[in-house]
Scaffold this active site. Structure first.
Site, PDB file in Angstrom:
ATOM      1  N   GLY A 148      47.833  48.162  37.922  1.00  0.00           N
ATOM      2  CA  GLY A 148      47.215  49.409  37.493  1.00  0.00           C
ATOM      3  C   GLY A 148      46.509  50.113  38.628  1.00  0.00           C
ATOM      4  O   GLY A 148      46.388  49.587  39.744  1.00  0.00           O
ATOM      5  N   VAL A 149      45.981  51.298  38.322  1.00  0.00           N
ATOM      6  CA  VAL A 149      45.364  52.112  39.360  1.00  0.00           C
ATOM      7  C   VAL A 149      44.027  51.531  39.819  1.00  0.00           C
ATOM      8  O   VAL A 149      43.692  51.593  41.014  1.00  0.00           O
ATOM      9  CB  VAL A 149      45.194  53.575  38.867  1.00  0.00           C
ATOM     10  CG1 VAL A 149      44.307  53.655  37.643  1.00  0.00           C
ATOM     11  CG2 VAL A 149      44.672  54.475  39.976  1.00  0.00           C
ATOM     12  N   SER A 170      42.847  48.343  40.067  1.00  0.00           N
ATOM     13  CA  SER A 170      42.949  47.219  41.000  1.00  0.00           C
ATOM     14  C   SER A 170      43.597  47.637  42.315  1.00  0.00           C
ATOM     15  O   SER A 170      43.268  47.090  43.371  1.00  0.00           O
ATOM     16  CB  SER A 170      43.721  46.062  40.362  1.00  0.00           C
ATOM     17  OG  SER A 170      45.037  46.442  40.021  1.00  0.00           O
ATOM     18  N   CYS A 224      38.845  35.697  29.202  1.00  0.00           N
ATOM     19  CA  CYS A 224      39.746  35.835  30.352  1.00  0.00           C
ATOM     20  C   CYS A 224      38.951  35.909  31.650  1.00  0.00           C
ATOM     21  O   CYS A 224      39.302  35.276  32.650  1.00  0.00           O
ATOM     22  CB  CYS A 224      40.618  37.077  30.189  1.00  0.00           C
ATOM     23  SG  CYS A 224      41.835  37.300  31.514  1.00  0.00           S
ATOM     24  N   GLY A 240      39.263  45.251  40.059  1.00  0.00           N
ATOM     25  CA  GLY A 240      39.058  46.660  39.736  1.00  0.00           C
ATOM     26  C   GLY A 240      38.102  46.894  38.594  1.00  0.00           C
ATOM     27  O   GLY A 240      38.166  47.942  37.948  1.00  0.00           O
ATOM     28  N   CYS A 288      45.700  42.240  25.541  1.00  0.00           N
ATOM     29  CA  CYS A 288      46.875  42.260  26.422  1.00  0.00           C
ATOM     30  C   CYS A 288      48.014  41.400  25.908  1.00  0.00           C
ATOM     31  O   CYS A 288      49.182  41.719  26.144  1.00  0.00           O
ATOM     32  CB  CYS A 288      46.476  41.843  27.840  1.00  0.00           C
ATOM     33  SG  CYS A 288      45.978  40.110  28.006  1.00  0.00           S
TER      34      CYS A 288
END
Length: 366
Positions: A10-11, A13, A101, A125, A198
């Site tokens: 993703g953006v 991280s 997590c 991120g 997720c």
């Protein structure tokens, strides 16, 4: 400093890794494969860990000119996060898998493996800030209130916080992060955010639970013990739930009813009026406290939060062996369920965290 950058594809991280490189660190990118049966593509913004995500992370690493690896942590993820999720629902509790997590995968399995390989820190991120203080690093909220993730990070504790880097901590909006990604030529700059759980990519949590735990029909009863409906598994219900109850008998006063208790031993779901959901006392276990957070003894004033994007409320808090106790000093909280995380704040600073074991009404109504 040698930094392992967790790259989800993703953006957030990707930009975090870029900022770590820009800061002069020796950076290696790692994508965590968490699903045993990864899809080729995500379903829109749902889910993560697809082959598409791994490819996006690799392309970002190539743009940044850093080494990139994929680590298969799917077995550890299944044995900790997914198993805990199922066990908690089966026990009539409401877990937060993002908390687990961060606890078991990102800041235990990943961080421990990074340390064993000679890395000094892990960069992610997440939207949160680390502030150096005389007593050790402090975890603080992000200035981006809409994206702040300090709530799900509170479980990591002081030792792991000392080996974590959150390069996005100073960004006040997601638009700024996307603009930064576009400026650096990262193709994920416009990629949609992932949301929901997720490992439940279709968003059907009840269906996922049923597929793993099976059908277990039982009764839905009111607070007087009268049967008012049926269910296919008490595990699929959570305190505070109103939708999807399919009650055969309406309340005598016509008011809406909510889940006020889940009783796994009898496979019973109890429903009642909304006022039964309001609480001002909370007990938590498995507490984690950050360095310098606790007074010498007794109660102290703070704010507590029980949902990832909930509002903090004023409270008195005290530490007890392996846990904490909370007395709300202002407004009541509604629908607090065992299994949720209760995070203690003072202003933007995270003081500690525990798992809710019980919530009840102690204050006299009126």
């Amino acid at each position: 400093m040698r930094v392992l950058a967790a790259m989800s594809g993703g953006v957030d991280s990707a930009v975090a890794a870029a900022l770590a490189v820009e800061a002069g660190h020796e950076v290696v990118g790692v994508h965590m494969a968490l699903s045993r049966n990864r899809d080729q593509f995500r379903t829109g913004s749902r889910g993560c860990c697809s082959i598409e995500d791994a490819g996006d992370a690799r392309r970002a690493a190539d743009v940044l000119g850093i080494p990139y690896y994929v680590w298969d942590l799917s077995e550890r993820f299944e044995d900790t996060v997914v198993s805990d999720f199922l066990a908690e629902y089966e026990a009539g509790r409401t877990p937060n898998p993002c908390v687990r997590c961060n606890e078991h995968i990102k800041f235990e399995a990943l961080l421990d493996k990074a340390t064993a390989l000679g890395f000094d820190a892990v960069a992610t991120g997440h939207y949160a800030r680390v502030v150096d203080a005389p007593h050790g690093p402090e975890l603080h909220r992000s200035p981006n209130e809409a994206k702040d993730q300090s709530y799900v990070l509170a479980v990591m504790g002081p030792e792991r916080l000392a080996r974590a880097v959150f390069p996005l901590g100073g960004y006040a909006s997601k638009d700024e992060v996307r603009a930064e990604a576009a400026r650096r030529g990262l193709s994920v700059s416009a990629k949609p955010d992932s949301y929901d759980i997720c490992f439940v990519a279709d968003g059907d949590t009840r269906g996922f639970l049923r597929s793993r735990l099976g059908s277990r029909p039982g009764a839905v009863v009111d607070t007087d013990g009268n049967v008012v409906g049926e269910h296919d598994g008490a595990y699929a219900y959570t305190v505070g739930q109103r939708k999807g109850l399919a009650l055969g008998r309406p309340a005598a006063d016509g008011r809406p009813r909510y889940v006020v208790d889940v009783q796994p031993t009898t496979n019973t779901v109890v429903v009642g009026p909304g006022e039964l959901l309001s609480v001002d006392r909370i007990a938590g276990d498995r507490a984690v406290w950050f360095s310098g957070a606790l007074p010498d003894d007794g109660w102290f004033d703070a704010e507590i939060q029980v949902r990832a994007h909930g509002s903090p409320v004023p409270a008195r808090v005290r530490a007890v062996p392996d846990g904490l106790e909370v007395e709300l000093t202002g407004e009541l909280l509604r629908g607090v369920a065992a299994g949720q995380s209760v995070v203690v704040y003072r202003g933007t600073r995270v003081l500690g965290q525990a798992t809710v074991s019980r919530a009840w009404r102690g204050r006299v109504a009126g």
